[in-house]
Motif scaffolding. Sequence first.
Motif, PDB file in Angstrom:
ATOM      1  N   GLY A 175       1.467   4.465 -17.923  1.00  0.00           N
ATOM      2  CA  GLY A 175       2.508   4.528 -16.897  1.00  0.00           C
ATOM      3  C   GLY A 175       2.360   5.729 -15.987  1.00  0.00           C
ATOM      4  N   TYR A 176       2.061   6.911 -16.556  1.00  0.00           N
ATOM      5  CA  TYR A 176       1.878   8.108 -15.737  1.00  0.00           C
ATOM      6  C   TYR A 176       0.684   7.934 -14.790  1.00  0.00           C
ATOM      7  N   MET A 177      -0.384   7.327 -15.314  1.00  0.00           N
ATOM      8  CA  MET A 177      -1.565   7.118 -14.485  1.00  0.00           C
ATOM      9  C   MET A 177      -1.266   6.132 -13.356  1.00  0.00           C
ATOM     10  N   ALA A 178      -0.490   5.100 -13.674  1.00  0.00           N
ATOM     11  CA  ALA A 178      -0.124   4.118 -12.652  1.00  0.00           C
ATOM     12  C   ALA A 178       0.716   4.753 -11.549  1.00  0.00           C
ATOM     13  N   THR A 179       1.520   5.735 -11.911  1.00  0.00           N
ATOM     14  CA  THR A 179       2.334   6.438 -10.922  1.00  0.00           C
ATOM     15  C   THR A 179       1.462   7.195  -9.929  1.00  0.00           C
ATOM     16  N   LEU A 180       0.477   7.917 -10.438  1.00  0.00           N
ATOM     17  CA  LEU A 180      -0.435   8.651  -9.560  1.00  0.00           C
ATOM     18  C   LEU A 180      -1.208   7.705  -8.655  1.00  0.00           C
ATOM     19  N   VAL A 181      -1.669   6.617  -9.234  1.00  0.00           N
ATOM     20  CA  VAL A 181      -2.427   5.634  -8.459  1.00  0.00           C
ATOM     21  C   VAL A 181      -1.539   4.983  -7.399  1.00  0.00           C
ATOM     22  N   GLY A 182      -0.247   4.774  -7.725  1.00  0.00           N
ATOM     23  CA  GLY A 182       0.667   4.140  -6.792  1.00  0.00           C
ATOM     24  C   GLY A 182       0.872   4.925  -5.513  1.00  0.00           C
ATOM     25  N   VAL A 183       0.771   6.248  -5.599  1.00  0.00           N
ATOM     26  CA  VAL A 183       0.903   7.078  -4.395  1.00  0.00           C
ATOM     27  C   VAL A 183      -0.184   6.722  -3.388  1.00  0.00           C
ATOM     28  N   PHE A 184      -1.396   6.514  -3.866  1.00  0.00           N
ATOM     29  CA  PHE A 184      -2.499   6.155  -2.974  1.00  0.00           C
ATOM     30  C   PHE A 184      -2.299   4.766  -2.384  1.00  0.00           C
ATOM     31  N   ALA A 185      -1.703   3.861  -3.164  1.00  0.00           N
ATOM     32  CA  ALA A 185      -1.454   2.508  -2.658  1.00  0.00           C
ATOM     33  C   ALA A 185      -0.489   2.521  -1.480  1.00  0.00           C
ATOM     34  N   VAL A 186       0.393   3.515  -1.427  1.00  0.00           N
ATOM     35  CA  VAL A 186       1.331   3.638  -0.310  1.00  0.00           C
ATOM     36  C   VAL A 186       0.644   4.226   0.923  1.00  0.00           C
ATOM     37  N   ILE A 187      -0.281   5.147   0.710  1.00  0.00           N
ATOM     38  CA  ILE A 187      -0.903   5.880   1.813  1.00  0.00           C
ATOM     39  C   ILE A 187      -2.019   5.089   2.480  1.00  0.00           C
ATOM     40  N   ILE A 188      -2.810   4.376   1.693  1.00  0.00           N
ATOM     41  CA  ILE A 188      -4.016   3.714   2.204  1.00  0.00           C
ATOM     42  C   ILE A 188      -3.763   2.792   3.397  1.00  0.00           C
ATOM     43  N   PRO A 189      -2.700   1.945   3.402  1.00  0.00           N
ATOM     44  CA  PRO A 189      -2.508   1.062   4.557  1.00  0.00           C
ATOM     45  C   PRO A 189      -2.466   1.784   5.892  1.00  0.00           C
ATOM     46  N   GLY A 190      -1.967   3.008   5.905  1.00  0.00           N
ATOM     47  CA  GLY A 190      -1.926   3.759   7.158  1.00  0.00           C
ATOM     48  C   GLY A 190      -3.311   4.126   7.671  1.00  0.00           C
ATOM     49  N   PHE A 191      -4.269   4.301   6.773  1.00  0.00           N
ATOM     50  CA  PHE A 191      -5.619   4.676   7.182  1.00  0.00           C
ATOM     51  C   PHE A 191      -6.435   3.487   7.690  1.00  0.00           C
ATOM     52  N   VAL A 224       0.509  -7.067  16.296  1.00  0.00           N
ATOM     53  CA  VAL A 224       0.922  -7.920  15.192  1.00  0.00           C
ATOM     54  C   VAL A 224       0.123  -7.618  13.930  1.00  0.00           C
ATOM     55  N   GLY A 225      -1.085  -7.091  14.091  1.00  0.00           N
ATOM     56  CA  GLY A 225      -1.897  -6.742  12.921  1.00  0.00           C
ATOM     57  C   GLY A 225      -1.279  -5.650  12.075  1.00  0.00           C
ATOM     58  N   TYR A 226      -0.405  -4.833  12.690  1.00  0.00           N
ATOM     59  CA  TYR A 226       0.241  -3.759  11.931  1.00  0.00           C
ATOM     60  C   TYR A 226       1.282  -4.293  10.947  1.00  0.00           C
ATOM     61  N   ALA A 227       1.623  -5.582  11.069  1.00  0.00           N
ATOM     62  CA  ALA A 227       2.525  -6.185  10.088  1.00  0.00           C
ATOM     63  C   ALA A 227       1.924  -6.097   8.691  1.00  0.00           C
ATOM     64  N   ALA A 228       0.596  -6.206   8.615  1.00  0.00           N
ATOM     65  CA  ALA A 228      -0.082  -6.094   7.321  1.00  0.00           C
ATOM     66  C   ALA A 228       0.082  -4.704   6.732  1.00  0.00           C
ATOM     67  N   THR A 229       0.015  -3.676   7.594  1.00  0.00           N
ATOM     68  CA  THR A 229       0.177  -2.300   7.128  1.00  0.00           C
ATOM     69  C   THR A 229       1.573  -2.078   6.565  1.00  0.00           C
ATOM     70  N   CYS A 230       2.582  -2.566   7.304  1.00  0.00           N
ATOM     71  CA  CYS A 230       3.964  -2.424   6.831  1.00  0.00           C
ATOM     72  C   CYS A 230       4.173  -3.188   5.532  1.00  0.00           C
ATOM     73  N   ASN A 231       3.601  -4.377   5.455  1.00  0.00           N
ATOM     74  CA  ASN A 231       3.732  -5.208   4.260  1.00  0.00           C
ATOM     75  C   ASN A 231       3.161  -4.509   3.039  1.00  0.00           C
ATOM     76  N   ALA A 232       1.914  -4.037   3.156  1.00  0.00           N
ATOM     77  CA  ALA A 232       1.237  -3.419   2.017  1.00  0.00           C
ATOM     78  C   ALA A 232       1.905  -2.109   1.606  1.00  0.00           C
TER      79      ALA A 232
END
Length: 371
Positions: free
Chosen positions: A167-183, A51-59
Amino acid sequence: SGDFVDSILDAKGDTDVVMITTIFFALFFLCATQDIAVDGWALTMLSKENVGYAATCNAAGQALGNMLSFVGFLALKDHLTLGTNMKIWGALFLVSTTIVAYFKKEETCHDIPELVTAYKEMALVCKLSSVQRLCMVLLTSKIAFAATEAISLLKLQDAGMPKQHIGYMATLVGVFAVIIPGFVKDYTAGKTPFQLFTKLYVPRLCLNALMVAVIYGSPKPWPETFTFGKIVFYVGLLLISLCQTVVSTAMFVGQVGLFAKISDPRIGGTYMTLLNTVANLAFKWPLSCSYFIIDLLTSKDADGQYIVDGFYPFVVVTTGIGLYWARSSAKTINQLEQAPLSFWKVPMTSGKKTPSATNEDEGLSLLPTGP
């Protein structure tokens, strides 16, 4: 509503802020209603140990959705209006929801409380000492972050940084926001997911202090061409932003992991949404106060130049509050995470009692009366 929004924005004279607020209130109301169902779905679809993985999917899902919508609008802003963008994403929203409703078959559950009963049970949840103490911890946890993280972009724009670059910088940063929950998924699936939040609290404060220092040292006036100093500034800003995103996303995953762990699956969606609402308010109320206080502390001369910029002294004060919060709340958080899951539940109003009702006073006495 997309065409209506365009007509309001294109209208001459003052923008009808009340109408725009009403439209977006309705949109957020509908999204929040569906969010309750999704939260409850995650709690019942995943096994107890996962159930803790729900947080990963959410984020990860939120980060991906935000990035795609932001990048899409940024890339097509010369060809799309805000209303057209809203219609496109609204259509995709309907299609994806319809696909899920048609293909996902669920088993009939016979232990679902009626509407009135659900509200009664949520009232009992709010009366639990454990929930009240957690809400107090959450509501004071973001005071140190609100001003720095939300107003920093405005300060950069005020310094002259183009919105497109932000906006361009936010795009680059957003990629990391998607990846981090998996780690960090293994931490949130454990017994103490919120420890991820507390352990990264002070590092996040330090990163915010670095961000403020970078903003203070931003080029003045803003150079039109890319000089060496401007390149160094952009690199430093990007690195700090990436680190902030990594830390804040990991903390968010830990926070949602705790909510998924303690929520009663019977009313899991409502329970999760209650806690998520408190967590969202924890960032929103300090932000509203920040705008007001910084405006009071700021003074400018007749030419619009700063005599006193209230942003910097306010950040110093809120950082001190954050350091005090980290020290004073550590014991309370540890006790709340160590409390048995039965002490986060309430007896069913039908008369049947869950384990939480057998000796509630004794269980809650395990929780500290002070920080």
